[in-house]
Design an enzyme around this catalytic site. Structure first.
Site, PDB file in Angstrom:
ATOM      1  N   HIS A  14       0.838  -1.203   0.000  1.00  0.00           N
ATOM      2  CA  HIS A  14       0.000   0.000   0.000  1.00  0.00           C
ATOM      3  C   HIS A  14       0.877   1.259   0.000  1.00  0.00           C
ATOM      4  O   HIS A  14       0.607   2.226  -0.722  1.00  0.00           O
ATOM      5  CB  HIS A  14      -0.866   0.047   1.264  1.00  0.00           C
TER       6      HIS A  14
ATOM      7  N   ASP B 291      -3.057  -7.573  -7.554  1.00  0.00           N
ATOM      8  CA  ASP B 291      -4.437  -7.883  -7.940  1.00  0.00           C
ATOM      9  C   ASP B 291      -4.565  -7.584  -9.431  1.00  0.00           C
ATOM     10  O   ASP B 291      -5.256  -6.645  -9.839  1.00  0.00           O
ATOM     11  CB  ASP B 291      -5.402  -7.045  -7.113  1.00  0.00           C
TER      12      ASP B 291
HETATM   13  P1  AMP Z   1      -6.342  -3.848  -0.649  1.00  0.00           P
HETATM   14  O1  AMP Z   1      -6.299  -2.958   0.555  1.00  0.00           O
HETATM   15  O2  AMP Z   1      -5.837  -5.222  -0.391  1.00  0.00           O
HETATM   16  O3  AMP Z   1      -7.676  -3.808  -1.348  1.00  0.00           O
HETATM   17  O4  AMP Z   1      -5.302  -3.241  -1.677  1.00  0.00           O
HETATM   18  C1  AMP Z   1      -5.341  -1.886  -2.050  1.00  0.00           C
HETATM   19  C2  AMP Z   1      -4.416  -1.679  -3.220  1.00  0.00           C
HETATM   20  O5  AMP Z   1      -3.089  -2.083  -2.865  1.00  0.00           O
HETATM   21  C3  AMP Z   1      -4.813  -2.523  -4.450  1.00  0.00           C
HETATM   22  O6  AMP Z   1      -4.615  -1.751  -5.628  1.00  0.00           O
HETATM   23  C4  AMP Z   1      -3.843  -3.675  -4.395  1.00  0.00           C
HETATM   24  O7  AMP Z   1      -3.568  -4.242  -5.649  1.00  0.00           O
HETATM   25  C5  AMP Z   1      -2.612  -2.994  -3.823  1.00  0.00           C
HETATM   26  N1  AMP Z   1      -1.734  -3.988  -3.209  1.00  0.00           N
HETATM   27  C6  AMP Z   1      -2.066  -4.938  -2.305  1.00  0.00           C
HETATM   28  N2  AMP Z   1      -0.999  -5.709  -2.015  1.00  0.00           N
HETATM   29  C7  AMP Z   1       0.028  -5.246  -2.772  1.00  0.00           C
HETATM   30  C8  AMP Z   1       1.396  -5.616  -2.919  1.00  0.00           C
HETATM   31  N3  AMP Z   1       1.925  -6.640  -2.256  1.00  0.00           N
HETATM   32  N4  AMP Z   1       2.150  -4.902  -3.781  1.00  0.00           N
HETATM   33  C9  AMP Z   1       1.627  -3.869  -4.479  1.00  0.00           C
HETATM   34  N5  AMP Z   1       0.349  -3.460  -4.376  1.00  0.00           N
HETATM   35  C10 AMP Z   1      -0.441  -4.139  -3.525  1.00  0.00           C
END
Ligand code: AMP
Length: 281
Positions: A37, A150
């Site tokens: 994030h 994702d």
């Molecule tokens: P989430 O809070 O899991 O819905 O993720 C929010 C954003 O962070 C989304 O665009 C995800 O693809 C991105 N994200 C989650 N994990 C990672 C990671 N390990 N590396 C890069 N981006 C991430």
């Protein structure tokens, strides 16, 4: 850093930025921040004057048997981390602000949502595209930042923004990993010691895939079988899917050509992890 709980407050914040001639970047999240994030927030900060992070565990994208109520949450820690990297505002509305009584409009992308996570999580992408459309309408960002982790979500949102002429730039950034290769995820905290150790097979299997492609292997089914075999032989790993598909249309391929994604979803106990790698041949 400003914390906004209502649509009215975040709109007032954005209006002020606009009045000062500033560009606005949006990083949509469900919170429980990790370095993945933070990398999106840092990138947003580099290319936009102001960065808004939305922090909303969206009930619409969880199935009835999924982990909505158990999803990890730590608002104070998240705010401290976001502030540290220079985020200007957090938009964290209650469910009733986003979905007031009578809410009945949804946004749906067809085609590419019919595979991978779209198959194993019916209704998931409809929930994602609906909430992201609302966030885009509320915040009207110049750019929105998503993670490659994702990958299907990023492709679906790109498609939606283009199809519906949303007029903003979708930026997709690389997956941030733990030292042993496991993709960072808010859900990793659910893993016990053994599961955490065994979960490294996801990235190891994707690296083995890339190496096989580098050596000249082009047969998609044979490559898919090798990944599957490696994961299936790991204690506690239960495969949801392993697929090799074209990018960006997510069509099945027989022989690798152009850009292809190897994507997988694997359960360890009740925790479902996803990962992917894109190669170009
Ligand atoms: P989430 O809070 O899991 O819905 O993720 C929010 C954003 O962070 C989304 O665009 C995800 O693809 C991105 N994200 C989650 N994990 C990672 C990671 N390990 N590396 C890069 N981006 C991430």
């Amino acid at each position: 850093m400003q914390i906004c709980r209502t649509i009215k407050e975040i709109r007032a914040f954005v209006a002020k930025c606009r009045a000062e001639g500033q560009t606005v970047g949006l990083v949509p999240t469900m919170g429980y921040f990790h370095r993945g994030h933070l990398s999106l927030m840092r990138e947003a900060k580099k290319s936009c004057h102001r960065v808004v992070v939305s922090l909303f565990v969206n009930p619409l994208q969880f199935g009835p048997k999924e982990d909505f109520s158990q999803y990890p949450r730590d608002f104070d820690r998240d705010c401290a981390m976001a502030e540290e990297v220079g985020v200007d505002a957090i938009f964290s509305p209650p469910d009733s602000e986003m979905y007031p009584e009578g809410f009945c409009t949804h946004v749906e992308v067809t085609g590419i949502t019919g595979r991978l996570c779209g198959l194993s999580r019916p209704g998931h992408f409809r929930g994602v595209t609906t909430v992201v459309t609302k966030l885009f309408n509320i915040i009207t960002p110049d750019k929105a930042f998503f993670g490659q982790k994702d990958a299907q979500q990023a492709m679906v949102i790109r498609r939606m923004a283009e199809d519906l002429n949303m007029g903003l730039e979708i930026v997709v950034l690389p997956t941030v990993r733990e030292e042993d290769g496991l993709a960072m995820s808010s859900r990793n905290v659910y893993l016990d010691r053994d599961q955490r150790q065994n979960a490294t097979v996801l990235y190891r299997s994707l690296c083995a895939f890339r190496e096989a492609v580098d050596r000249g292997e082009r047969d998609a089914e044979s490559l898919r079988r090798s990944i599957t075999k490696m994961i299936a032989s790991t204690p506690g790993a239960e495969i949801d899917y392993v697929e090799i598909l074209s990018v960006p249309n997510l069509e099945p391929v027989a022989s690798l050509q152009g850009k292809v994604i190897a994507a997988l979803a694997v359960r360890f106990g009740r925790t479902r992890l996803i990962d992917n790698i894109i190669v170009e041949v």
